[in-house]
Design a protein around this motif. Sequence first.
Motif, PDB file in Angstrom:
ATOM      1  N   THR A  61      37.881 -86.190  15.921  1.00  0.00           N
ATOM      2  CA  THR A  61      37.315 -84.893  15.523  1.00  0.00           C
ATOM      3  C   THR A  61      37.371 -84.713  14.006  1.00  0.00           C
ATOM      4  O   THR A  61      37.260 -83.602  13.520  1.00  0.00           O
ATOM      5  CB  THR A  61      38.062 -83.736  16.204  1.00  0.00           C
ATOM      6  OG1 THR A  61      39.455 -83.886  15.945  1.00  0.00           O
ATOM      7  CG2 THR A  61      37.834 -83.734  17.697  1.00  0.00           C
ATOM      8  N   THR A  62      37.590 -85.780  13.278  1.00  0.00           N
ATOM      9  CA  THR A  62      37.562 -85.823  11.808  1.00  0.00           C
ATOM     10  C   THR A  62      38.742 -85.120  11.128  1.00  0.00           C
ATOM     11  O   THR A  62      38.734 -84.905   9.929  1.00  0.00           O
ATOM     12  CB  THR A  62      36.253 -85.250  11.188  1.00  0.00           C
ATOM     13  OG1 THR A  62      36.328 -83.818  11.145  1.00  0.00           O
ATOM     14  CG2 THR A  62      35.022 -85.668  11.963  1.00  0.00           C
ATOM     15  N   ARG A  87      30.047 -80.367  14.138  1.00  0.00           N
ATOM     16  CA  ARG A  87      29.053 -79.469  14.720  1.00  0.00           C
ATOM     17  C   ARG A  87      28.915 -79.723  16.223  1.00  0.00           C
ATOM     18  O   ARG A  87      28.655 -78.804  16.995  1.00  0.00           O
ATOM     19  CB  ARG A  87      27.706 -79.681  14.011  1.00  0.00           C
ATOM     20  CG  ARG A  87      26.720 -78.551  14.220  1.00  0.00           C
ATOM     21  CD  ARG A  87      25.516 -78.712  13.305  1.00  0.00           C
ATOM     22  NE  ARG A  87      25.864 -78.499  11.906  1.00  0.00           N
ATOM     23  CZ  ARG A  87      25.576 -79.350  10.914  1.00  0.00           C
ATOM     24  NH1 ARG A  87      24.948 -80.466  11.153  1.00  0.00           N
ATOM     25  NH2 ARG A  87      25.937 -79.068   9.676  1.00  0.00           N
ATOM     26  N   GLU A  88      29.109 -80.969  16.661  1.00  0.00           N
ATOM     27  CA  GLU A  88      28.866 -81.332  18.060  1.00  0.00           C
ATOM     28  C   GLU A  88      30.095 -81.197  18.955  1.00  0.00           C
ATOM     29  O   GLU A  88      29.977 -81.267  20.173  1.00  0.00           O
ATOM     30  CB  GLU A  88      28.382 -82.785  18.157  1.00  0.00           C
ATOM     31  CG  GLU A  88      27.150 -83.106  17.336  1.00  0.00           C
ATOM     32  CD  GLU A  88      25.895 -82.485  17.920  1.00  0.00           C
ATOM     33  OE1 GLU A  88      25.993 -81.783  18.932  1.00  0.00           O
ATOM     34  OE2 GLU A  88      24.816 -82.693  17.340  1.00  0.00           O
ATOM     35  N   VAL A  89      31.274 -81.063  18.359  1.00  0.00           N
ATOM     36  CA  VAL A  89      32.475 -81.086  19.197  1.00  0.00           C
ATOM     37  C   VAL A  89      33.127 -79.717  19.317  1.00  0.00           C
ATOM     38  O   VAL A  89      32.929 -78.837  18.488  1.00  0.00           O
ATOM     39  CB  VAL A  89      33.529 -82.088  18.669  1.00  0.00           C
ATOM     40  CG1 VAL A  89      32.943 -83.476  18.540  1.00  0.00           C
ATOM     41  CG2 VAL A  89      34.146 -81.612  17.368  1.00  0.00           C
ATOM     42  N   GLY A  90      33.879 -79.554  20.404  1.00  0.00           N
ATOM     43  CA  GLY A  90      34.772 -78.425  20.560  1.00  0.00           C
ATOM     44  C   GLY A  90      36.152 -79.015  20.717  1.00  0.00           C
ATOM     45  O   GLY A  90      36.308 -80.092  21.298  1.00  0.00           O
ATOM     46  N   LEU A  91      37.150 -78.334  20.170  1.00  0.00           N
ATOM     47  CA  LEU A  91      38.498 -78.899  20.232  1.00  0.00           C
ATOM     48  C   LEU A  91      39.487 -77.815  20.614  1.00  0.00           C
ATOM     49  O   LEU A  91      39.516 -76.746  20.008  1.00  0.00           O
ATOM     50  CB  LEU A  91      38.862 -79.499  18.864  1.00  0.00           C
ATOM     51  CG  LEU A  91      40.307 -79.932  18.637  1.00  0.00           C
ATOM     52  CD1 LEU A  91      40.801 -80.843  19.739  1.00  0.00           C
ATOM     53  CD2 LEU A  91      40.426 -80.637  17.291  1.00  0.00           C
ATOM     54  N   VAL A  92      40.248 -78.092  21.656  1.00  0.00           N
ATOM     55  CA  VAL A  92      41.337 -77.194  22.031  1.00  0.00           C
ATOM     56  C   VAL A  92      42.625 -77.900  21.648  1.00  0.00           C
ATOM     57  O   VAL A  92      42.954 -78.945  22.200  1.00  0.00           O
ATOM     58  CB  VAL A  92      41.303 -76.869  23.534  1.00  0.00           C
ATOM     59  CG1 VAL A  92      42.474 -75.977  23.907  1.00  0.00           C
ATOM     60  CG2 VAL A  92      39.990 -76.189  23.878  1.00  0.00           C
ATOM     61  N   PHE A  93      43.309 -77.351  20.665  1.00  0.00           N
ATOM     62  CA  PHE A  93      44.488 -77.996  20.110  1.00  0.00           C
ATOM     63  C   PHE A  93      45.655 -77.982  21.084  1.00  0.00           C
ATOM     64  O   PHE A  93      45.763 -77.102  21.935  1.00  0.00           O
ATOM     65  CB  PHE A  93      44.922 -77.285  18.829  1.00  0.00           C
ATOM     66  CG  PHE A  93      43.929 -77.381  17.734  1.00  0.00           C
ATOM     67  CD1 PHE A  93      43.829 -78.532  16.982  1.00  0.00           C
ATOM     68  CD2 PHE A  93      43.083 -76.325  17.455  1.00  0.00           C
ATOM     69  CE1 PHE A  93      42.910 -78.624  15.967  1.00  0.00           C
ATOM     70  CE2 PHE A  93      42.154 -76.406  16.444  1.00  0.00           C
ATOM     71  CZ  PHE A  93      42.067 -77.567  15.695  1.00  0.00           C
ATOM     72  N   ASP A 155      42.043 -70.112  24.459  1.00  0.00           N
ATOM     73  CA  ASP A 155      41.865 -71.284  23.596  1.00  0.00           C
ATOM     74  C   ASP A 155      40.686 -72.119  24.078  1.00  0.00           C
ATOM     75  O   ASP A 155      39.857 -72.574  23.290  1.00  0.00           O
ATOM     76  CB  ASP A 155      43.115 -72.181  23.658  1.00  0.00           C
ATOM     77  CG  ASP A 155      44.110 -71.886  22.546  1.00  0.00           C
ATOM     78  OD1 ASP A 155      43.671 -71.720  21.400  1.00  0.00           O
ATOM     79  OD2 ASP A 155      45.313 -71.823  22.844  1.00  0.00           O
ATOM     80  N   ILE A 156      40.630 -72.323  25.397  1.00  0.00           N
ATOM     81  CA  ILE A 156      39.567 -73.164  25.953  1.00  0.00           C
ATOM     82  C   ILE A 156      38.221 -72.456  25.832  1.00  0.00           C
ATOM     83  O   ILE A 156      37.221 -73.056  25.438  1.00  0.00           O
ATOM     84  CB  ILE A 156      39.877 -73.537  27.418  1.00  0.00           C
ATOM     85  CG1 ILE A 156      41.170 -74.354  27.472  1.00  0.00           C
ATOM     86  CG2 ILE A 156      38.726 -74.341  28.024  1.00  0.00           C
ATOM     87  CD1 ILE A 156      41.657 -74.667  28.872  1.00  0.00           C
ATOM     88  N   ALA A 157      38.209 -71.167  26.153  1.00  0.00           N
ATOM     89  CA  ALA A 157      36.961 -70.403  26.036  1.00  0.00           C
ATOM     90  C   ALA A 157      36.420 -70.499  24.610  1.00  0.00           C
ATOM     91  O   ALA A 157      35.231 -70.715  24.386  1.00  0.00           O
ATOM     92  CB  ALA A 157      37.197 -68.938  26.410  1.00  0.00           C
ATOM     93  N   ARG A 158      37.309 -70.365  23.658  1.00  0.00           N
ATOM     94  CA  ARG A 158      36.883 -70.436  22.262  1.00  0.00           C
ATOM     95  C   ARG A 158      36.357 -71.826  21.916  1.00  0.00           C
ATOM     96  O   ARG A 158      35.402 -71.969  21.151  1.00  0.00           O
ATOM     97  CB  ARG A 158      38.055 -70.071  21.350  1.00  0.00           C
ATOM     98  CG  ARG A 158      37.643 -69.913  19.915  1.00  0.00           C
ATOM     99  CD  ARG A 158      38.817 -69.574  19.056  1.00  0.00           C
ATOM    100  NE  ARG A 158      39.809 -70.633  19.107  1.00  0.00           N
ATOM    101  CZ  ARG A 158      40.952 -70.613  18.434  1.00  0.00           C
ATOM    102  NH1 ARG A 158      41.251 -69.577  17.700  1.00  0.00           N
ATOM    103  NH2 ARG A 158      41.800 -71.603  18.518  1.00  0.00           N
ATOM    104  N   GLY A 159      36.986 -72.841  22.513  1.00  0.00           N
ATOM    105  CA  GLY A 159      36.560 -74.214  22.234  1.00  0.00           C
ATOM    106  C   GLY A 159      35.152 -74.536  22.733  1.00  0.00           C
ATOM    107  O   GLY A 159      34.523 -75.468  22.237  1.00  0.00           O
ATOM    108  N   VAL A 160      34.673 -73.774  23.723  1.00  0.00           N
ATOM    109  CA  VAL A 160      33.335 -74.085  24.268  1.00  0.00           C
ATOM    110  C   VAL A 160      32.304 -73.010  23.947  1.00  0.00           C
ATOM    111  O   VAL A 160      31.174 -73.079  24.415  1.00  0.00           O
ATOM    112  CB  VAL A 160      33.372 -74.294  25.804  1.00  0.00           C
ATOM    113  CG1 VAL A 160      34.227 -75.502  26.143  1.00  0.00           C
ATOM    114  CG2 VAL A 160      33.890 -73.062  26.522  1.00  0.00           C
TER     115      VAL A 160
END
Lengths: 319, 264
Positions: A61-62, A87-93, A155-160
């Motif tokens: 994820t850079t 821009r293409e990824v979502g990440l849940v830490f 967290d997950i909702a925000r990631g997607v």
Amino acid sequence: MQVAPLPQSDVSLAIQTIDLSKAYGGLQAVDRLQLAIPAGQFFGLLGPNGSGKTTTIHMLTTLARPTAGQASVAGHDVLRESVAVRREVGLVFQESALDRTLTVDENLRFAGMLRNLSRATIRQRSDELLELFNLRERRHAKVATLSGGMRRALDIARGVLHRPRVLFLDEPTLGLDVPSRRGIWRFIERLRREEVMTVFLTTHYLEEAEACDQVAFLTSGRIIGAGTPESLVRRFGPYVLEIDGTDMDAVSGLLSPRLGPCLKEGATASFRVPDEQFSFAELQAELNDSVQAVRWRRPNLNDVFLWINDPTLSAGFEI
Amino acid sequence: MTWRPVWALIERELMRMVRQRGRLVSALVRPLIWLLVIGAGFGTLLGDAASGGYQRFLSPGLLGMVMLFAAMLVSLSVVYDKEFGIMRLLIISPLPHYWVVIAKTVSGMVVAVVQAAAFAVLLALMGYIGGAVSLPLLVLGLVATALACASLGMLIAVWSSTLDNFAVVMNFVIFPVFFLSGALYPVQQLPDILKIVAAINPFTYGVDLLKHALVSGLAPPLGPDFTIAIDITVLLGFAVLAVFVACLRFSHESAAGLLDFLRG
Ligand SMILES: Nc1ncnc2c1ncn2[C@@H]1O[C@H](COP(=O)(O)OP(=O)(O)O)[C@@H](O)[C@H]1O
Ligand SMILES: [Mg+2]
């Protein structure tokens, strides 16, 4: 180290790595990782704490620079096209990264605006996701007042929120109690039904990864086995036999000729039972007084991992 | 370049400012105490001629103080963001990393200007601002000084990893910056060494610009010490340099991105 671009990146692959590595000083946190994950797959990277899962996600994820090797995500090179990758990824830490001073809604809106979504889009997506994750009633509550499971869901909702093509979930159930963990898995399942995306999941609760299309076992930064959960478990055999007792040597002396080497953990010895017809009743009769309990059960991914991770056990069981 | 992400950061900072009402109140009360207590004390010390005049002289410096503290609080929010993981949300968003630094600096500037404007209204109501006031210069002075203060805050923030060592920075940066400027006394009348220090301190030029706006009519030592052009050049020059260095420090990627950008 100079890193050359990927020779011919395959566009149908959501994630591709070649010899992807990361060293922290002398420590090889990730060691020559080869991944080829097709678009739409639910992929699980499984391994114990410190095996390099988070480091792998951070490189993909850079957020961390590989020290060697290459990787592309959604067709973009992680080093040369980092902004396009993000821009293409979502990440849940792994650790929740919510703003506790803001409400549920405000957290979503902040994240949406950072991704340049319009207010209308953010509102509509928030409505859908809060509904999906049972957070609708809490939307105006401060994050500080939510339970651990609710925070994780947010967290997950925000990631997607921005409909990523590739979603990274780093130990989504870490630190949660069992009911909350089940809840999170239910949400992930629902999410996968409603959205088309590649999901890259890590967890050290290996037995939880059975819903994945494909898993890989990571230990000390290296992949030691991979496949579909069903095939891995099937190759392991139909049963795990666990025997608790005081005299483990006697137990292994009795059973190893028939069942092969055993895995000893404290006062428990585990055997792989390759035969569906194995007679546990006969076995019970043979065992002596030093045995306190005998259990047999279906194996799970955790068993598979433990066995292939131990060179003395993995001999009779190649994957 | 898109502005919505920048606005997201500004909005969040303003929301915090309004919610942490205690902080907002103390941001306005602190300089007020200076004005009423220290201002009156020094005024008496300076004798009849300067009394009242000294408090008017103090108002640009106190506006500067409001902005210095506001900008520091915003950079404190950068450290907070780092500590609570929100910084990761920023660096995973599809913004170039140097843009994150710039956006955070701008949000600090906006909060500082809003607070200083509120304080200026208060000063005007109390009669400490009046006479030959140049409104355009005041706006320019507020924006330029706030920008310089926010850039300084960002420079500090990228070097601070925890909230603890930030407190040390407050004592060893903020107070010297404030005291060793023209905020409390005219630069011309400082001893030589302090004069040099004040001349190096960019905050001096912010206060000076505000003096141009508010007290250009006061008798010589109390008026501005430098020209408007010098003030603006120093403030902007410092801001650009500070943000540039902060970007280099912020991440490998923003360093690489900035260098690419400069190479064209
Ligand atoms: N920033 C870092 N500096 C030094 N070592 C690190 C850093 N991040 C991770 N490591 C080390 O790299 C290894 C892999 O860590 P990590 O990727 O977090 O594992 P996991 O997520 O599987 O628990 C660990 O030994 C960890 O101590
Ligand atoms: Mg981890």
